[in-house]
Scaffold this active site. Structure first.
Site, PDB file in Angstrom:
ATOM      1  N   ARG A  61    -128.505 -19.336  42.507  1.00  0.00           N
ATOM      2  CA  ARG A  61    -128.900 -20.390  43.454  1.00  0.00           C
ATOM      3  C   ARG A  61    -129.067 -21.737  42.754  1.00  0.00           C
ATOM      4  NH1 ARG A  61    -134.117 -21.681  46.209  1.00  0.00           N
ATOM      5  NH2 ARG A  61    -133.637 -22.422  48.311  1.00  0.00           N
ATOM      6  N   HIS A  65    -127.373 -25.246  43.935  1.00  0.00           N
ATOM      7  CA  HIS A  65    -128.178 -26.423  44.262  1.00  0.00           C
ATOM      8  C   HIS A  65    -127.919 -27.576  43.291  1.00  0.00           C
ATOM      9  CE1 HIS A  65    -131.364 -24.708  47.218  1.00  0.00           C
ATOM     10  NE2 HIS A  65    -130.199 -24.098  47.364  1.00  0.00           N
ATOM     11  N   ASP A  66    -127.410 -27.263  42.123  1.00  0.00           N
ATOM     12  CA  ASP A  66    -127.010 -28.325  41.201  1.00  0.00           C
ATOM     13  C   ASP A  66    -125.687 -28.935  41.652  1.00  0.00           C
ATOM     14  OD1 ASP A  66    -127.184 -29.958  38.889  1.00  0.00           O
ATOM     15  OD2 ASP A  66    -125.799 -28.636  37.849  1.00  0.00           O
ATOM     16  N   VAL A  69    -125.377 -31.382  44.747  1.00  0.00           N
ATOM     17  CA  VAL A  69    -126.027 -32.700  44.682  1.00  0.00           C
ATOM     18  C   VAL A  69    -125.398 -33.518  43.558  1.00  0.00           C
ATOM     19  CG1 VAL A  69    -128.228 -33.918  44.445  1.00  0.00           C
ATOM     20  CG2 VAL A  69    -128.154 -31.655  45.522  1.00  0.00           C
ATOM     21  N   GLY A  71    -122.605 -33.292  42.229  1.00  0.00           N
ATOM     22  CA  GLY A  71    -121.766 -32.520  41.310  1.00  0.00           C
ATOM     23  C   GLY A  71    -122.553 -31.667  40.333  1.00  0.00           C
ATOM     24  N   ASP A  73    -123.961 -31.175  37.319  1.00  0.00           N
ATOM     25  CA  ASP A  73    -124.310 -32.042  36.196  1.00  0.00           C
ATOM     26  C   ASP A  73    -125.685 -31.755  35.592  1.00  0.00           C
ATOM     27  OD1 ASP A  73    -125.977 -32.950  38.202  1.00  0.00           O
ATOM     28  OD2 ASP A  73    -125.211 -35.007  38.230  1.00  0.00           O
ATOM     29  N   SER A  75    -128.514 -31.996  36.928  1.00  0.00           N
ATOM     30  CA  SER A  75    -129.575 -32.914  37.385  1.00  0.00           C
ATOM     31  C   SER A  75    -130.768 -32.160  37.961  1.00  0.00           C
ATOM     32  CB  SER A  75    -129.023 -33.894  38.423  1.00  0.00           C
ATOM     33  OG  SER A  75    -128.494 -33.209  39.546  1.00  0.00           O
ATOM     34  N   ASN A  93    -135.756 -27.270  47.418  1.00  0.00           N
ATOM     35  CA  ASN A  93    -136.130 -26.705  46.112  1.00  0.00           C
ATOM     36  C   ASN A  93    -137.623 -26.452  45.943  1.00  0.00           C
ATOM     37  OD1 ASN A  93    -133.421 -26.876  45.234  1.00  0.00           O
ATOM     38  ND2 ASN A  93    -133.702 -29.022  44.652  1.00  0.00           N
ATOM     39  N   PRO A 162    -127.425 -27.702  52.473  1.00  0.00           N
ATOM     40  CA  PRO A 162    -127.594 -27.298  53.877  1.00  0.00           C
ATOM     41  C   PRO A 162    -128.867 -26.464  54.067  1.00  0.00           C
ATOM     42  CG  PRO A 162    -125.369 -26.809  53.094  1.00  0.00           C
ATOM     43  CD  PRO A 162    -126.183 -27.172  51.892  1.00  0.00           C
ATOM     44  N   THR A 193    -125.998 -11.775  49.488  1.00  0.00           N
ATOM     45  CA  THR A 193    -126.074 -10.317  49.356  1.00  0.00           C
ATOM     46  C   THR A 193    -127.160  -9.932  48.345  1.00  0.00           C
ATOM     47  OG1 THR A 193    -124.827  -8.313  48.861  1.00  0.00           O
ATOM     48  CG2 THR A 193    -124.298 -10.230  47.535  1.00  0.00           C
ATOM     49  N   ASP A 239    -130.406  -9.464  52.169  1.00  0.00           N
ATOM     50  CA  ASP A 239    -129.592  -8.300  52.533  1.00  0.00           C
ATOM     51  C   ASP A 239    -130.525  -7.104  52.588  1.00  0.00           C
ATOM     52  OD1 ASP A 239    -128.021  -6.036  52.613  1.00  0.00           O
ATOM     53  OD2 ASP A 239    -126.890  -6.472  50.790  1.00  0.00           O
TER      54      ASP A 239
END
Length: 319
Positions: A61, A65-66, A69, A71, A73, A75, A93, A162, A193, A239
């Site tokens: 995850r 999440h990196d 946002v 690309g 990188d 961050s 987050n 999202p 899953t 799942d």
């Protein structure tokens, strides 16, 4: 070939622009500068996942999440300071992104093996792949050569990832904006899953929605009270069948209206992605193959390469 100076310059600039995004990423980027990189990362990831199977999902995850946002990188890994606001406390987050201590352990082990060579952004990419493989999913050759951002954006994190309340059109739109197709969207969603979600993320679905299996809703309601503020952080597996195995049961659950998040069930709700979900539910090899392709594609989103960014010594702060 003879050419006029201005024309040559224009062509060079064009080649530079076209080649700057991911042309420098390669699967053997560290083969000479850090030959033991993969074994070093994998042993640390395996140790963390053996201690807590959920950690595999958490590391995967972090990579999502990196990349979503600005690309891939690194961050997301930056801590807030008195003069800097990072992404860790953005809505997607805060109280949910986890595994940062494991990333610290990986970085420390990698720094011991080859100091100042491997970026935190690349460590996230490798750890995501290793997590999937250790939990029984496919493996792939990770493209590397990303460098680390010197900045981050909480607002971009709030807007770029999202939320679980997303409908299908919103999901398609966000993935499309990053160059990811509907098939990529469904395949990448298959990461659900493994892992768990907090009650606050699925409460509205299990109490208010009708496209949900009744017994499944009742099972989830036992650990997620209707009242907001009560049990918000109680966890449930994404799942319900095999929550720590990377397989295609997530898609079988969707076909049976057992998607935990609203955004999950949107992928199988009479819309344009139904057939893809059904296909993955029937053919695990098709899912594995498409998941690998989509992960590689996601890893290509706007990396910093060449002299951009830096190689952080500590993933939590800029050098």
């Amino acid at each position: 070939m003879a050419c006029f100076p201005k024309l040559c310059l224009t062509l060079l600039l064009l080649v530079g622009v076209l080649g700057s995004s991911n042309a420098q990423l390669s699967t053997n980027f560290y083969s000479k500068s850090c030959p033991n990189l993969f074994s070093t990362v994998k042993s640390t990831v395996r140790s963390a996942v053996n201690k807590e199977a959920r950690m595999g999902a958490s590391l995967l995850r972090l990579f999502f999440h990196d990349c979503f946002v600005n690309g891939c990188d690194g961050s997301l890994l930056l801590d807030d300071t008195s003069s800097f606001t990072g992404e860790k406390n953005a809505n997607p987050n805060r109280n949910s992104a986890r595994g940062f201590d494991v990333v610290d352990n990986i970085k420390s082990a990698v720094e011991n093996a080859c100091p100042g060579v491997v970026s935190c952004a690349d460590i996230l990419a490798i750890a995501a792949r290793d997590s999937v493989e250790i939990l029984g999913g496919p493996s792939w050759n990770v493209k590397l050569g990303r460098r680390d951002a010197r900045t981050a954006s909480q607002s971009a994190a709030n807007n770029g990832i999202p939320p679980p309340t997303s409908n299908l059109n919103q999901l398609i739109s966000r993935f499309s904006a990053l160059g990811l197709s509907n098939r990529d969207l469904v395949a990448l969603s298959g990461a659900h899953t493994i892992g768990q979600a907090r009650c606050t993320s699925f409460r509205a679905r299990i109490y208010n929605e009708t496209n949900i299996d009744a017994s499944f809703a009742q099972t989830r309601q036992r650990n997620c009270p209707r009242a907001t503020g009560s049990g918000d952080n109680n966890l449930a597996p994404l799942d319900i069948q095999t929550p720590t195995s990377f397989d295609n049961n997530y898609f079988k659950n969707l076909v049976n209206n057992r998607g935990l998040l609203h955004s999950d069930q949107q992928l199988f709700n009479g819309g344009s992605t139904d057939s893809i979900v059904r296909g993955y539910g029937n053919n695990p090899n098709s899912f594995s193959s498409d998941f690998v392709s989509a992960m590689i594609k996601m890893g290509d989103i706007s990396p910093l390469t060449g002299s951009s960014g830096e190689i952080r010594k500590n993933c939590r702060r800029v050098n």
